[in-house]
Write a protein that holds these residues in place. Structure first.
Motif, PDB file in Angstrom:
ATOM      1  N   LEU A   1       0.832  -1.203   0.000  1.00 26.91           N
ATOM      2  CA  LEU A   1       0.000   0.000   0.000  1.00 26.91           C
ATOM      3  C   LEU A   1       0.872   1.261   0.000  1.00 26.91           C
ATOM      4  O   LEU A   1       0.579   2.221  -0.728  1.00 26.91           O
ATOM      5  CB  LEU A   1      -0.935  -0.014   1.204  1.00 26.91           C
ATOM      6  CG  LEU A   1      -1.923   1.151   1.274  1.00 26.91           C
ATOM      7  CD1 LEU A   1      -3.293   0.671   1.745  1.00 26.91           C
ATOM      8  CD2 LEU A   1      -1.413   2.248   2.200  1.00 26.91           C
ATOM      9  N   VAL A   2       1.929   1.279   0.812  1.00 25.31           N
ATOM     10  CA  VAL A   2       2.825   2.443   0.832  1.00 25.31           C
ATOM     11  C   VAL A   2       3.465   2.623  -0.545  1.00 25.31           C
ATOM     12  O   VAL A   2       3.582   3.753  -1.055  1.00 25.31           O
ATOM     13  CB  VAL A   2       3.898   2.290   1.927  1.00 25.31           C
ATOM     14  CG1 VAL A   2       4.897   3.445   1.862  1.00 25.31           C
ATOM     15  CG2 VAL A   2       3.258   2.240   3.308  1.00 25.31           C
ATOM     16  N   LYS A   3       3.861   1.536  -1.179  1.00 21.87           N
ATOM     17  CA  LYS A   3       4.399   1.614  -2.540  1.00 21.87           C
ATOM     18  C   LYS A   3       3.392   2.236  -3.500  1.00 21.87           C
ATOM     19  O   LYS A   3       3.743   3.088  -4.333  1.00 21.87           O
ATOM     20  CB  LYS A   3       4.753   0.211  -3.048  1.00 21.87           C
ATOM     21  CG  LYS A   3       6.052  -0.355  -2.547  1.00 21.87           C
ATOM     22  CD  LYS A   3       6.235  -1.801  -2.987  1.00 21.87           C
ATOM     23  CE  LYS A   3       6.046  -1.985  -4.473  1.00 21.87           C
ATOM     24  NZ  LYS A   3       6.214  -3.409  -4.868  1.00 21.87           N
ATOM     25  N   ALA A   4       2.137   1.812  -3.394  1.00 21.86           N
ATOM     26  CA  ALA A   4       1.104   2.302  -4.302  1.00 21.86           C
ATOM     27  C   ALA A   4       0.855   3.791  -4.103  1.00 21.86           C
ATOM     28  O   ALA A   4       0.690   4.545  -5.070  1.00 21.86           O
ATOM     29  CB  ALA A   4      -0.187   1.511  -4.101  1.00 21.86           C
ATOM     30  N   VAL A   5       0.817   4.235  -2.850  1.00 16.26           N
ATOM     31  CA  VAL A   5       0.604   5.663  -2.575  1.00 16.26           C
ATOM     32  C   VAL A   5       1.778   6.484  -3.109  1.00 16.26           C
ATOM     33  O   VAL A   5       1.591   7.557  -3.693  1.00 16.26           O
ATOM     34  CB  VAL A   5       0.404   5.896  -1.067  1.00 16.26           C
ATOM     35  CG1 VAL A   5       0.380   7.382  -0.745  1.00 16.26           C
ATOM     36  CG2 VAL A   5      -0.886   5.229  -0.593  1.00 16.26           C
ATOM     37  N   ALA A   6       3.004   5.983  -2.924  1.00 15.99           N
ATOM     38  CA  ALA A   6       4.180   6.686  -3.454  1.00 15.99           C
ATOM     39  C   ALA A   6       4.129   6.765  -4.976  1.00 15.99           C
ATOM     40  O   ALA A   6       4.485   7.786  -5.568  1.00 15.99           O
ATOM     41  CB  ALA A   6       5.463   5.983  -2.995  1.00 15.99           C
ATOM     42  N   ALA A   7       3.666   5.681  -5.614  1.00 18.71           N
ATOM     43  CA  ALA A   7       3.549   5.679  -7.075  1.00 18.71           C
ATOM     44  C   ALA A   7       2.523   6.706  -7.533  1.00 18.71           C
ATOM     45  O   ALA A   7       2.714   7.377  -8.561  1.00 18.71           O
ATOM     46  CB  ALA A   7       3.177   4.281  -7.567  1.00 18.71           C
ATOM     47  N   GLN A   8       1.432   6.847  -6.804  1.00 18.43           N
ATOM     48  CA  GLN A   8       0.431   7.864  -7.133  1.00 18.43           C
ATOM     49  C   GLN A   8       1.032   9.263  -7.049  1.00 18.43           C
ATOM     50  O   GLN A   8       0.784  10.116  -7.895  1.00 18.43           O
ATOM     51  CB  GLN A   8      -0.757   7.768  -6.179  1.00 18.43           C
ATOM     52  CG  GLN A   8      -1.602   6.513  -6.345  1.00 18.43           C
ATOM     53  CD  GLN A   8      -2.602   6.338  -5.208  1.00 18.43           C
ATOM     54  OE1 GLN A   8      -2.720   7.189  -4.339  1.00 18.43           O
ATOM     55  NE2 GLN A   8      -3.323   5.232  -5.228  1.00 18.43           N
TER      56      GLN A   8
END
Length: 300
Positions: free
Chosen positions: A288-295
């Motif tokens: 989830l942290v990876k996904a938020v950073a990608a956003q």
């Protein structure tokens, strides 16, 4: 003793059906394979479990004792294995994450908010610490993983880069450098700098960039948090090199911010102890942290 689960299931079926052919149909084996499985089980136990004739199959005393206890044992084992297997899709529990201040303030709040929506069973607990303390808490096992600036030394860590961002200049609007659209590192020559201290993951990178560009400077103040830097700049104590993520979303109304060229990035990473697998719920938080950073990267 090397008894297999399949051998026990085959025996249980034979004990119930008293017929090798029907057992084969039930467990998906040929009759010779059923016979071989029973023989191997008897060999492991050192006891005959079945009396076999061309007309019937009966249980020996040892076979009767095993057949009486086996269903409960297999049921308990299968229940335990199912419980463990369910962990693969488990999405409930507490995950402890340590993060350095700029990331705690400007990346992790979005992660916690999205976790509440996307993973309602996840309780994401944030420990806001300086980078050196974040790394110590990861290595000690106090937290599941950390969010840090590239630590350089990675021997004891598994690291995954999730975001890169540039450093920029912050100064008073009336400062000579505020008149430039972009500022070269060499333009900082002779300026008093207010910088993050050496407990920050960014300081090593800032010092290296200043040295590579031959910038002679004085460090007016070293502090632990960007908010303190902004207050010192307001007071006219110098200028600063800060990471972009340190800027509040609403901007800095009383300060000017300019890009530094050539661009120097810092790399944001997720880290956990090497050779220590994350639990399924911690892995979900990591993703989830990876996904938020990608956003955030996409938006930038």
């Amino acid at each position: 003793m090397n008894v297999t689960l399949r051998q026990l299931h085959v025996f249980q079926s034979v004990a119930t059906t008293r017929n090798f052919s029907r057992t084969g149909d039930a467990v998906g084996l040929t009759q010779p394979a059923v016979s071989r499985s029973i023989t191997e089980l008897e060999g492991q136990l050192g006891l005959q479990l079945l009396n076999r004739t061309t007309r019937e199959v009966t249980l020996t005393a040892a076979g009767q004792r095993l057949a009486a206890r086996l269903p409960r044992v297999l049921e308990e084992l299968e229940s335990t294995l199912q419980d463990v297997q369910d962990m693969a899709t488990e999405r409930r529990g507490r995950v402890r994450v340590a993060s350095s201040p700029t990331l705690s303030a400007n990346l992790l709040p979005d992660c916690i908010a999205q976790a509440q929506v996307r993973l309602p069973g996840l309780e994401l607990v944030l420990l806001d610490r300086m980078q050196s303390a974040v790394l110590a808490s990861v290595l000690s096992g106090e937290v599941d993983f950390g969010v840090v600036i590239d630590p350089g030394e990675r021997d004891a860590l598994h690291c995954e880069s999730i975001l890169t961002e540039p450093f920029c200049l912050a100064c008073l609007p009336g400062h000579r450098l505020a008149r430039k659209r972009q500022v070269r590192w060499s333009d900082l020559q002779g300026e008093p700098l207010v910088l993050l201290d050496h407990d920050s993951g960014s300081r090593r990178l800032i010092d290296r960039a200043l040295a590579e560009h031959g910038v002679a400077h004085t460090v007016a103040q070293e502090v632990g948090h960007p908010t303190t830097i902004f207050r010192m700049l307001d007071a006219g104590l110098g200028i600063s090199v800060i990471p972009t993520l340190a800027l509040p979303p609403e901007g800095l109304a009383r300060l000017a911010v300019r890009p530094l060229v050539p661009r120097v990035d810092r790399e944001v990473m997720l880290v956990h102890r090497r050779n220590r697998a994350l639990s399924p719920i911690a892995q979900a938080a990591w993703d989830l942290v990876k996904a938020v950073a990608a956003q955030r990267t996409g938006a930038g």
